[in-house]
Design an enzyme around this catalytic site. Sequence first.
Site, PDB file in Angstrom:
ATOM      1  CB  SER A 231      74.212  34.397  28.448  1.00  0.00           C
ATOM      2  OG  SER A 231      73.731  33.528  29.463  1.00  0.00           O
ATOM      3  CB  SER A 232      71.307  30.579  27.492  1.00  0.00           C
ATOM      4  OG  SER A 232      70.706  29.341  27.195  1.00  0.00           O
TER       5      SER A 232
ATOM      6  CE  LYS B 102      75.441  29.467  30.547  1.00  0.00           C
ATOM      7  NZ  LYS B 102      74.046  29.127  30.863  1.00  0.00           N
TER       8      LYS B 102
ATOM      9  CG  ASP C 256      72.791  33.902  41.514  1.00  0.00           C
ATOM     10  OD1 ASP C 256      71.564  34.133  41.484  1.00  0.00           O
ATOM     11  OD2 ASP C 256      73.272  32.772  41.714  1.00  0.00           O
TER      12      ASP C 256
ATOM     13  CB  SER D  70      54.903  34.036  32.990  1.00  0.00           C
ATOM     14  OG  SER D  70      54.226  33.029  33.698  1.00  0.00           O
TER      15      SER D  70
ATOM     16  CE1 TYR E 142      59.818  27.442  35.013  1.00  0.00           C
ATOM     17  CE2 TYR E 142      57.821  26.507  34.056  1.00  0.00           C
ATOM     18  CZ  TYR E 142      58.926  27.327  33.956  1.00  0.00           C
ATOM     19  OH  TYR E 142      59.134  28.039  32.805  1.00  0.00           O
TER      20      TYR E 142
ATOM     21  CE  LYS F  74      59.001  30.929  34.748  1.00  0.00           C
ATOM     22  NZ  LYS F  74      59.885  32.044  34.360  1.00  0.00           N
TER      23      LYS F  74
HETATM   24  N1  LIG Z   1      62.410  26.829  27.256  1.00  0.00           N
HETATM   25  C1  LIG Z   1      61.143  26.652  27.578  1.00  0.00           C
HETATM   26  O1  LIG Z   1      60.519  25.621  27.264  1.00  0.00           O
HETATM   27  C2  LIG Z   1      60.394  27.727  28.283  1.00  0.00           C
HETATM   28  C3  LIG Z   1      61.045  28.691  29.043  1.00  0.00           C
HETATM   29  N2  LIG Z   1      60.327  29.637  29.711  1.00  0.00           N
HETATM   30  C4  LIG Z   1      60.989  30.638  30.550  1.00  0.00           C
HETATM   31  O2  LIG Z   1      61.833  31.413  29.724  1.00  0.00           O
HETATM   32  C5  LIG Z   1      62.977  31.842  30.459  1.00  0.00           C
HETATM   33  C6  LIG Z   1      64.241  31.449  29.702  1.00  0.00           C
HETATM   34  O3  LIG Z   1      64.251  30.057  29.506  1.00  0.00           O
HETATM   35  P1  LIG Z   1      65.312  29.347  28.540  1.00  0.00           P
HETATM   36  O4  LIG Z   1      65.728  30.287  27.503  1.00  0.00           O
HETATM   37  O5  LIG Z   1      64.735  28.047  28.168  1.00  0.00           O
HETATM   38  O6  LIG Z   1      66.482  29.086  29.590  1.00  0.00           O
HETATM   39  P2  LIG Z   1      68.040  28.740  29.421  1.00  0.00           P
HETATM   40  O7  LIG Z   1      68.335  27.736  30.481  1.00  0.00           O
HETATM   41  O8  LIG Z   1      68.363  28.394  28.016  1.00  0.00           O
HETATM   42  O9  LIG Z   1      68.720  30.115  29.816  1.00  0.00           O
HETATM   43  C7  LIG Z   1      68.546  30.640  31.096  1.00  0.00           C
HETATM   44  C8  LIG Z   1      69.249  31.953  31.217  1.00  0.00           C
HETATM   45  O10 LIG Z   1      69.079  32.452  32.549  1.00  0.00           O
HETATM   46  C9  LIG Z   1      70.344  32.647  33.156  1.00  0.00           C
HETATM   47  N3  LIG Z   1      70.238  32.382  34.597  1.00  0.00           N
HETATM   48  C10 LIG Z   1      69.870  31.217  35.196  1.00  0.00           C
HETATM   49  N4  LIG Z   1      69.927  31.326  36.513  1.00  0.00           N
HETATM   50  C11 LIG Z   1      70.335  32.595  36.795  1.00  0.00           C
HETATM   51  C12 LIG Z   1      70.598  33.308  37.986  1.00  0.00           C
HETATM   52  N5  LIG Z   1      70.450  32.734  39.177  1.00  0.00           N
HETATM   53  N6  LIG Z   1      71.010  34.593  37.894  1.00  0.00           N
HETATM   54  C13 LIG Z   1      71.171  35.173  36.690  1.00  0.00           C
HETATM   55  N7  LIG Z   1      70.938  34.551  35.522  1.00  0.00           N
HETATM   56  C14 LIG Z   1      70.529  33.271  35.571  1.00  0.00           C
HETATM   57  C15 LIG Z   1      71.255  31.680  32.426  1.00  0.00           C
HETATM   58  O11 LIG Z   1      72.638  32.015  32.500  1.00  0.00           O
HETATM   59  P3  LIG Z   1      73.609  31.441  33.668  1.00  0.00           P
HETATM   60  O12 LIG Z   1      73.244  29.993  33.856  1.00  0.00           O
HETATM   61  O13 LIG Z   1      74.981  31.686  33.184  1.00  0.00           O
HETATM   62  O14 LIG Z   1      73.284  32.262  34.881  1.00  0.00           O
HETATM   63  C16 LIG Z   1      70.745  31.839  31.011  1.00  0.00           C
HETATM   64  O15 LIG Z   1      71.239  33.013  30.439  1.00  0.00           O
HETATM   65  C17 LIG Z   1      62.838  31.201  31.833  1.00  0.00           C
HETATM   66  O16 LIG Z   1      62.282  32.135  32.716  1.00  0.00           O
HETATM   67  C18 LIG Z   1      61.889  30.047  31.601  1.00  0.00           C
HETATM   68  O17 LIG Z   1      61.186  29.713  32.771  1.00  0.00           O
HETATM   69  C19 LIG Z   1      58.963  29.689  29.641  1.00  0.00           C
HETATM   70  C20 LIG Z   1      58.283  28.765  28.905  1.00  0.00           C
HETATM   71  C21 LIG Z   1      58.935  27.717  28.173  1.00  0.00           C
HETATM   72  C1  LIG Z   2      41.272  27.099  26.798  1.00  0.00           C
HETATM   73  C2  LIG Z   2      42.088  26.034  26.303  1.00  0.00           C
HETATM   74  C3  LIG Z   2      43.532  26.197  26.436  1.00  0.00           C
HETATM   75  C4  LIG Z   2      44.263  25.054  25.838  1.00  0.00           C
HETATM   76  C5  LIG Z   2      45.736  25.111  25.804  1.00  0.00           C
HETATM   77  C6  LIG Z   2      46.388  24.504  26.984  1.00  0.00           C
HETATM   78  C7  LIG Z   2      47.790  24.137  26.716  1.00  0.00           C
HETATM   79  C8  LIG Z   2      48.592  24.152  27.975  1.00  0.00           C
HETATM   80  C9  LIG Z   2      49.897  23.496  27.830  1.00  0.00           C
HETATM   81  C10 LIG Z   2      50.829  23.890  28.927  1.00  0.00           C
HETATM   82  C11 LIG Z   2      52.244  23.702  28.531  1.00  0.00           C
HETATM   83  C12 LIG Z   2      53.183  24.170  29.570  1.00  0.00           C
HETATM   84  C13 LIG Z   2      54.585  24.246  29.016  1.00  0.00           C
HETATM   85  C14 LIG Z   2      55.534  24.810  29.997  1.00  0.00           C
HETATM   86  C15 LIG Z   2      56.851  25.113  29.354  1.00  0.00           C
HETATM   87  C16 LIG Z   2      57.865  25.499  30.343  1.00  0.00           C
HETATM   88  O1  LIG Z   2      57.780  26.526  30.956  1.00  0.00           O
HETATM   89  C17 LIG Z   2      58.921  24.512  30.560  1.00  0.00           C
HETATM   90  N1  LIG Z   2      59.488  24.037  29.349  1.00  0.00           N
HETATM   91  C18 LIG Z   2      59.996  25.045  31.412  1.00  0.00           C
HETATM   92  O2  LIG Z   2      60.680  26.005  30.751  1.00  0.00           O
END
Ligand SMILES: NC(=O)C1=CN([C@@H]2O[C@H](COP(=O)(O)OP(=O)(O)OC[C@H]3O[C@@H](n4cnc5c(N)ncnc54)[C@H](OP(=O)(O)O)[C@@H]3O)[C@@H](O)[C@H]2O)C=CC1
Ligand SMILES: CCCCCCCCCCCCCCCC(=O)[C@@H](N)CO
Length: 327
Positions: free
Chosen positions: A48-49, A75, A97, A174, A188, A192
């Site tokens: 949803s997000s 949402k 959840d 992840s 976190y 992951k």
């Molecule tokens: N954005 C980033 O920088 C990065 C994100 N990620 C990973 O990507 C995934 C999505 O992130 P992102 O899009 O930023 O997150 P958002 O916070 O934008 O969205 C999270 C989504 O997960 C749902 N959610 C959260 N908790 C629960 C729960 N307990 N049960 C069911 N649904 C749940 C939320 O809905 P609701 O709250 O209504 O339950 C929502 O739909 C995550 O796993 C995050 O760790 C990885 C790397 C970078």
């Molecule tokens: C061999 C050389 C490799 C070099 C590249 C290394 C770069 C690493 C950067 C790590 C960034 C982590 C972001 C996490 C984002 C995230 O999960 C949060 N925003 C929560 O959602």
Amino acid sequence: MAYFNLSFLALLLLLLPLALLLILYLIVRPRPVKIPIKSRHVFITGGSSGIGLALAHQAASEGARVSILARSMDKLEEAKNYIQLSTGIDVSIFSADVRDYDAVSKAVEEAGPIDVLIVNQGVFVPEELEKQGLDEVKFMVDVNLIGSFNMIKAALPKMKKGEDSMPRSIALMSSQAGQVGIYGYTAYSASKFGLRGLAEALQQEVISHDIHVSLIFPPDTDTPGLTEETKKRPQLTSIIAESSGVMKAEEVAKKAFEGIKSAAFFVPCNLEGALLSIATAGMSPQRSFVMAFVEVVAAGLVRLVALFFQWNWYNGIHTWHAQNKRA
Ligand SMILES: NC(=O)C1=CN([C@@H]2O[C@H](COP(=O)(O)OP(=O)(O)OC[C@H]3O[C@@H](n4cnc5c(N)ncnc54)[C@H](OP(=O)(O)O)[C@@H]3O)[C@@H](O)[C@H]2O)C=CC1
Ligand SMILES: CCCCCCCCCCCCCCCC(=O)[C@@H](N)CO
């Protein structure tokens, strides 16, 4: 004579990589496979997000039957309307959840057999472990790791007995923080990294059922989640995370589907991510003999690059502490 030796050497230099490519072509396991998306049931948690919503939108655009699961019904309905308006596809929504196995099980039952399960829900509250409450630590491990177990346990029995004879996929969201530990992310990163162990072991268990596991590793991605996160992120977390830049959710979704469709085990999303995946290849499966070749040949050099990143990060940490002691 010298001429003969030189051409012999040149031939050898050419033959060695070719021989390695051939060997890798023969031995890479699991074997390459294609996962079709069109007309198949794609079930996305956290749909949803942010990244999950972008994934749902992309799946709908590619003609899949899409279900999304999250907690907030508001949402979910908003996401459903948005996808309906832009693609004309009707998305099924499930409020649950992921920490509640019974609720998740009921949703999966109602949704029907899943072809592509994308376990994407995730929460992130960055803070130094010393300051962070154990309730927050547990919250991240429960939603990100245990929630993923709940989802997979609930969906797996019916996925094994798929309706068609086509290959199916379980993809786990992840993070690059699931490939390398980052300041402020003890809980976190642990949650992951946990997904990686789950994914590696699970792939061996489900391969004979034609189910293929993918692990997606995005960098910082512009989502509502990241907006919330950056409000309280320790400065050092941001400094280190900046090494990999910020992507748009749509770009991550596109990379994710390319990875899922080719059943790649590791799915990096940007150039830094590709390097990180080579640096951390370890004992993970690799289906592509070309990528396997790159991993073998580039291993030493990429390790060197990784050590330079650590050098840079630790210098940053020391400098930051020196400056903040004076302040
Ligand atoms: N954005 C980033 O920088 C990065 C994100 N990620 C990973 O990507 C995934 C999505 O992130 P992102 O899009 O930023 O997150 P958002 O916070 O934008 O969205 C999270 C989504 O997960 C749902 N959610 C959260 N908790 C629960 C729960 N307990 N049960 C069911 N649904 C749940 C939320 O809905 P609701 O709250 O209504 O339950 C929502 O739909 C995550 O796993 C995050 O760790 C990885 C790397 C970078
Ligand atoms: C061999 C050389 C490799 C070099 C590249 C290394 C770069 C690493 C950067 C790590 C960034 C982590 C972001 C996490 C984002 C995230 O999960 C949060 N925003 C929560 O959602």
